[in-house]
Design an enzyme around this catalytic site. Structure first.
Site, mmCIF file in Angstrom:
data_model
loop_
_atom_site.group_PDB
_atom_site.id
_atom_site.type_symbol
_atom_site.label_atom_id
_atom_site.label_comp_id
_atom_site.label_asym_id
_atom_site.label_seq_id
_atom_site.Cartn_x
_atom_site.Cartn_y
_atom_site.Cartn_z
ATOM 1 N N THR A 233 -16.511 0.823 3.363
ATOM 2 C CA THR A 233 -15.321 1.006 3.888
ATOM 3 C C THR A 233 -14.876 2.481 3.454
ATOM 4 O OG1 THR A 233 -14.544 1.078 1.485
ATOM 5 C CG2 THR A 233 -14.881 -1.126 2.467
ATOM 6 N N ASP B 176 3.357 2.173 -4.299
ATOM 7 C CA ASP B 176 2.459 2.764 -5.272
ATOM 8 C C ASP B 176 2.320 1.926 -6.443
ATOM 9 O OD1 ASP B 176 1.305 4.492 -7.112
ATOM 10 O OD2 ASP B 176 2.375 6.037 -6.454
ATOM 11 N N VAL B 177 1.279 1.626 -6.653
ATOM 12 C CA VAL B 177 1.081 0.527 -7.771
ATOM 13 C C VAL B 177 1.156 1.138 -9.259
ATOM 14 C CG1 VAL B 177 -0.519 -0.908 -6.612
ATOM 15 C CG2 VAL B 177 -1.607 0.909 -7.914
ATOM 16 N N LYS C 9 -13.097 0.471 -14.253
ATOM 17 C CA LYS C 9 -13.575 -0.641 -13.828
ATOM 18 C C LYS C 9 -14.113 -1.705 -15.050
ATOM 19 C CE LYS C 9 -12.656 -0.314 -9.560
ATOM 20 N NZ LYS C 9 -11.490 -0.890 -8.945
ATOM 21 N N ASP D 292 1.070 -1.218 -0.004
ATOM 22 C CA ASP D 292 -0.127 -0.157 0.004
ATOM 23 C C ASP D 292 0.821 1.291 -0.011
ATOM 24 O OD1 ASP D 292 -3.332 0.250 1.057
ATOM 25 O OD2 ASP D 292 -2.156 2.025 0.845
ATOM 26 N N TYR E 254 -14.559 6.566 -13.274
ATOM 27 C CA TYR E 254 -14.375 5.231 -12.435
ATOM 28 C C TYR E 254 -15.017 4.156 -13.336
ATOM 29 C CZ TYR E 254 -14.787 2.334 -8.049
ATOM 30 O OH TYR E 254 -14.896 1.298 -7.285
HETATM 31 P P1 NAI Z 1 -10.116 1.905 0.764
HETATM 32 O O1 NAI Z 1 -10.141 3.311 0.331
HETATM 33 O O2 NAI Z 1 -10.587 1.465 2.064
HETATM 34 O O3 NAI Z 1 -8.949 1.184 0.158
HETATM 35 C C1 NAI Z 1 -8.128 1.321 -0.816
HETATM 36 C C2 NAI Z 1 -6.721 1.270 -0.541
HETATM 37 O O4 NAI Z 1 -5.755 1.396 -1.783
HETATM 38 C C3 NAI Z 1 -6.274 2.258 0.465
HETATM 39 O O5 NAI Z 1 -5.607 1.650 1.485
HETATM 40 C C4 NAI Z 1 -5.275 3.340 -0.072
HETATM 41 O O6 NAI Z 1 -4.088 3.762 0.467
HETATM 42 C C5 NAI Z 1 -4.839 2.142 -1.350
HETATM 43 N N1 NAI Z 1 -4.330 2.957 -2.654
HETATM 44 C C6 NAI Z 1 -4.776 4.026 -3.032
HETATM 45 N N2 NAI Z 1 -3.931 4.351 -4.105
HETATM 46 C C7 NAI Z 1 -2.822 3.499 -4.132
HETATM 47 C C8 NAI Z 1 -1.794 3.483 -4.894
HETATM 48 N N3 NAI Z 1 -1.286 4.177 -5.777
HETATM 49 N N4 NAI Z 1 -0.795 2.539 -4.628
HETATM 50 C C9 NAI Z 1 -1.268 1.684 -3.676
HETATM 51 N N5 NAI Z 1 -2.199 1.510 -2.853
HETATM 52 C C10 NAI Z 1 -3.131 2.589 -3.067
HETATM 53 O O7 NAI Z 1 -11.248 1.295 -0.422
HETATM 54 P P2 NAI Z 1 -12.010 -0.061 -0.631
HETATM 55 O O8 NAI Z 1 -13.406 0.254 -0.411
HETATM 56 O O9 NAI Z 1 -11.546 -1.236 0.146
HETATM 57 O O10 NAI Z 1 -11.736 -0.446 -2.174
HETATM 58 C C11 NAI Z 1 -10.825 -1.386 -2.701
HETATM 59 C C12 NAI Z 1 -11.278 -1.747 -3.847
HETATM 60 O O11 NAI Z 1 -12.494 -2.291 -4.021
HETATM 61 C C13 NAI Z 1 -11.064 -0.555 -4.908
HETATM 62 O O12 NAI Z 1 -10.431 -1.028 -6.173
HETATM 63 C C14 NAI Z 1 -12.444 -0.184 -5.282
HETATM 64 O O13 NAI Z 1 -12.550 0.444 -6.274
HETATM 65 C C15 NAI Z 1 -13.142 -1.439 -4.976
HETATM 66 N N6 NAI Z 1 -14.667 -1.401 -4.631
HETATM 67 C C16 NAI Z 1 -14.946 -0.890 -3.573
HETATM 68 C C17 NAI Z 1 -16.266 -0.555 -3.396
HETATM 69 C C18 NAI Z 1 -16.937 -0.050 -2.114
HETATM 70 O O14 NAI Z 1 -17.913 0.089 -2.066
HETATM 71 N N7 NAI Z 1 -16.188 0.200 -1.042
HETATM 72 C C19 NAI Z 1 -17.357 -1.096 -4.494
HETATM 73 C C20 NAI Z 1 -16.521 -1.789 -5.654
HETATM 74 C C21 NAI Z 1 -15.373 -1.766 -5.894
#
Ligand code: NAI
Length: 269
Positions: free
Chosen positions: A194, A64-65, A161, A38, A157
């Site tokens: 989340t 950083d991905v 996706k 992360d 977005y």
């Molecule tokens: P979150 O915001 O809680 O976690 C995302 C994580 O990705 C964070 O720890 C952040 O620091 C990290 N991150 C951001 N940019 C980064 C980078 N450049 N390099 C490495 N890490 C990075 O979000 P959540 O909800 O856990 O989302 C996880 C995945 O699920 C995402 O791809 C999101 O689009 C997807 N998603 C989430 C939904 C929701 O309702 N929460 C619904 C559908 C998909």
């Protein structure tokens, strides 16, 4: 009793928060050694500490991905530490909402695409050689319900996706054509509680035109099951795809959304 991914080596991007953290915890509980990566150097090590405190195996690497050189280093480190990679969960992502696509800056479009799509491409590009070297594995790419249908205010977005969804299918077919033992699938969460929801309005370089979104309020109306999902409910699907129980599953999409994709319901009870 042995775990469902006992002895496997897993890499989870965006593992410091939300879905990624729940995935890392569950895979570790089910016997995997998990490399959590992360950009969040505070919460990432906390997630790992929580996992190891329970006697399970995990390591944190800052990543950083969007950086290709860092991907090469991370995979080299996984190989040095574990000698193999069995499970890749490409989960890191952000969401940027705008009132109209006409108001989306090119820099926001590019930033979101860099993380959500370039990051996924790089994860696969750099993980595949190690997986192929060590006999196969399971790649799980985090898409969204927004990768299956449109959402007003989230056109950028949705573009990322939707891209992840078809990228997963194309790579799945490539791997099958090589008979390399690698399965590739996408996961499509609906509204999951989340921290991402709190970040959406402020992501747009501080402009924040939208009121903060409350996922629970939104879910009451939009989700047939009447509530937002929990990160653990997505992790359960990821665990299935990662495990040998899904050995005949590739190129598919796992929708975990409380029924949203199926349609709407008029509540009668
Ligand atoms: P979150 O915001 O809680 O976690 C995302 C994580 O990705 C964070 O720890 C952040 O620091 C990290 N991150 C951001 N940019 C980064 C980078 N450049 N390099 C490495 N890490 C990075 O979000 P959540 O909800 O856990 O989302 C996880 C995945 O699920 C995402 O791809 C999101 O689009 C997807 N998603 C989430 C939904 C929701 O309702 N929460 C619904 C559908 C998909």
């Amino acid at each position: 009793m042995t775990g469902q991914v006992e002895g496997k080596i897993a890499l989870v991007t965006g593992g410091a928060s939300g879905i990624g953290a729940a995935v890392a915890e569950l895979l570790a509980r089910e016997g995997a050694s998990v490399v959590v990566t992360d950009i969040d150097e505070l919460r990432g090590p906390e997630v790992v500490a929580g996992i190891t405190a329970h006697g399970h195996r995990a390591t944190f690497l800052h990543q950083d991905v969007t950086s290709e050189p860092r991907w090469a280093e991370v995979i080299a480190k996984v190989e040095r530490l574990h000698g193999r990679l069995d499970i890749l969960v490409s989960n890191a992502g952000i969401g940027i909402a705008v009132p109209s696509i006409t108001e989306m800056s090119l820099s926001d479009w590019r930033r979101q695409t860099a993380i959500n799509l370039d990051g996924v491409f790089l994860s696969v590009k750099h993980s595949l050689p190690l997986m192929r070297k060590t006999g196969g594995g399971s790649i799980i790419l985090m898409s969204s319900l927004a990768g299956l249908r449109g959402a007003a205010g989230l056109a950028g977005y949705c573009a990322t996706k939707g891209g992840v969804r078809l990228f997963a299918k194309a790579v799945a077919l490539e791997c099958a054509s090589f008979s390399d033992g690698i399965r590739v699938n996408s996961v499509h969460p609906g509204i999951i509680e989340t921290p991402i929801w709190g970040k959406i309005p402020t992501e747009a370089e501080g402009r924040g035109q939208n009121a903060p979104i409350d996922p629970e309020e939104r879910a009451k109306v939009a989700v047939p099951l009447g509530r937002a999902g929990q990160a653990e409910e997505i992790a359960a699907g990821v665990l299935y795809l990662a495990s040998d129980a899904a050995r005949y599953v590739t190129g598919t999409e796992l929708v975990i959304d409380g029924g949203m994709y199926a349609g709407g319901v008029v509540r009668r009870g």
